[in-house]
Enzyme design. Structure first.
Site, PDB file in Angstrom:
ATOM      1  N   ASP A  85      -6.635  -2.626  -0.788  1.00  0.00           N
ATOM      2  CA  ASP A  85      -5.815  -1.621  -0.791  1.00  0.00           C
ATOM      3  C   ASP A  85      -4.813  -2.336  -0.268  1.00  0.00           C
ATOM      4  OD1 ASP A  85      -6.493   0.360  -1.095  1.00  0.00           O
ATOM      5  OD2 ASP A  85      -4.437   1.425  -0.795  1.00  0.00           O
ATOM      6  N   ASN A  86      -4.721  -2.562   1.279  1.00  0.00           N
ATOM      7  CA  ASN A  86      -3.981  -2.704   2.514  1.00  0.00           C
ATOM      8  C   ASN A  86      -4.322  -3.872   3.455  1.00  0.00           C
ATOM      9  OD1 ASN A  86      -2.956   0.370   2.054  1.00  0.00           O
ATOM     10  ND2 ASN A  86      -4.446   1.106   3.422  1.00  0.00           N
TER      11      ASN A  86
END
Length: 492
Positions: A257-258
């Protein structure tokens, strides 16, 4: 919450294309108002590049927008849904404390997300309060702007506003909101979310939107344009992570998600810059097994991209076996692309313009000497730039002397002059990085004493990392032994 109609001409020009996507990908939610917003830092140059007036942004009505107390005309606040592998474990996530106001259209037609981080609870907050503490928001401001100055693709920081309210973590801390600017906030985790919770049509809608926004050169009628999307993202991430390695940047939380689809660095929670060269360096307090250590970052990049490829499988081919075959072929190209960018970057750091077969061993041998004798990563390359062997701390080591002779012989085989090599090295080796103890010094002054001058001086130095000016020398010094080992925290 009211729509802001009385703000001076700031220059907001919002579009809201993300809301054209299927509704499962976001939730409409407005920021929660705060008690007493105060602007503590504003990025004038970034504001101007976005088509915003820095003076008007300091007006109280504009500060209300940056605090989430008012919504500017044309904005459509929302929180994005996404998933992610966090330390290898898959989970459904979403913006738990960040709200996207919309997409600012600049005077030259570029499109940038404007997001308020720390602006209150959303449907994805779970047990969180949706708020952020001042220290982590200032930290993201410092590091993201330093990364930009280093020439590394990154989200940017427009402003930090204190809220006049407290947030409760291990202790009571002053609250703040960061205005983050990004090419977009579409992540590998965004695709994972839709692939796991949505339909193939919804996945296709996200892929089409992403191609139109970030890769418009991929024609709509191109054969297997979704394979082209995978290829483009692999290329950008290989180059990005190589750039991290070249300056000793350790992200600290390389969850899927990063990882952005745009190829920008995002989420500066537990990140830090390496001082002494050691591939096993870890700063994050929660990375107890070293999954995201400096030396592991390239491999984690490949792992994350494989998860992206998995999410795209339904779009790559009707036959799953064929889709897997196509995806695996592209993922296998990542390592070569990464090494290409990293090797060329290391050549530049050593003043080398052309390629020779022994370059890789020359570079690795230097790194081994640095590791063995605990040499500072940034300062060693800076000392080589100015041929200040004593400044490396390696000048009395036989291995370094022998390596230095090999390097000088390698330089001598080039057509370019020593001055050419020196100038290339000056452009490739920063004099300063955001040293961890200097960042903490600035944050302590700001948070505990409301003194932002230390931070402003640091930002000024970091804005020109390749200047090699006398005033930068103080910021190049290593931390005191008592400041080692340095630990970072995610700030949530």
């Amino acid at each position: 919450m009211t729509e802001n109609k009385g703000t001076p001409e700031v220059g907001w020009s919002f579009d809201t294309r993300y809301t054209d996507l299927p509704s499962m990908m976001f939730s409409n939610v407005e920021p929660e108002p705060v008690e007493a917003p105060k602007l503590v830092i504003l990025n004038d140059s970034l504001a101007q590049s976005l088509g915003l007036d820095p003076v008007a942004l300091q007006h109280q009505n504009s500060i209300a927008v940056l605090a989430g107390n008012e919504v500017p005309k044309g904005a459509a606040p929302l929180a994005q849904a996404y998933a992610g592998h966090q330390f290898g474990h898959f989970t459904m996530l979403g913006d738990g404390r960040a709200i996207l106001l919309g997409e600012q259209i600049t005077p030259n037609g570029e499109r940038f997300d404007i997001q308020l981080k720390g602006s209150g609870r959303t449907p994805y907050s779970r047990q969180g309060d949706g708020r952020a503490a001042l220290g982590p928001m200032l930290r993201e401001y410092i590091i993201s702007e330093a990364m930009h100055a280093l020439g590394i693709p990154t989200t940017r920081s427009l402003a930090v506003v204190t809220t006049g309210e407290s947030v409760f973590r291990e202790t009571v801390l002053p609250g703040a909101i960061l205005t983050r600017v990004a090419a977009s906030h579409i992540r590998v985790g965004t695709f994972q979310f839709v692939a796991n919770a949505g339909s193939e049509e919804e996945l296709k809608a996200l892929a089409d939107y992403t191609l139109a926004r970030h890769f418009p050169e991929v024609e709509a009628d191109r054969e297997n344009r979704y394979l082209a999307l995978l290829q483009k993202v692999i290329k950008r991430q290989a180059e990005l992570i190589a750039k991290w390695q070249l300056v000793g940047f350790i992200h600290g939380v390389m969850n899927t998600d990063n990882m952005t689809i745009s190829g920008e660095t995002i989420d500066y929670g537990p990140c830090a810059f390496m001082d002494v060269y050691d591939p096993e360096t870890v700063f994050s307090s929660i990375d107890t097994r070293g999954r995201y250590a400096y030396g592991n970052q390239p491999r984690i990049g490949a792992w994350n991209l494989a998860r992206f490829a998995e999410a795209l499988l339904p779009l790559l081919a009707d036959d799953q076996d064929e889709a897997i075959k196509l995806a695996e072929a592209e993922i296998s190209n990542y390592a070569e692309q990464f090494e290409h960018h990293w090797l060329n970057g290391m050549r530049a750091k050593l003043g080398l313009f052309n390629e020779e077969s022994e370059d890789l061993s020359l570079i690795k041998d230097l790194l081994e000497v640095m590791h063995k004798h605990k040499a500072d990563f940034t300062n060693t390359f800076r000392a080589l730039t100015f041929d200040e062997q004593e400044e490396t701390g390696l000048h009395d080591k036989l291995e370094f002397t022998e390596w230095h002779e090999r390097w000088q012989a390698r330089l001598g085989r080039q057509e370019q002059t020593k001055d050419d090599s020196h100038n290339l090295m000056k452009m490739s080796n920063p004099a300063v990085i955001p040293r961890n103890h200097r960042v903490e010094e600035a944050l302590e002054a700001a948070v505990e004493q409301e003194d932002y001058q230390v931070m402003e001086r640091l930002l000024k130095v970091l804005a020109n990392p390749f200047a090699h000016s006398p005033e930068q020398k103080a910021y190049a010094k290593l931390p005191a032994p008592c400041a080692i080992p340095y630990r970072t925290y995610c700030g949530t």
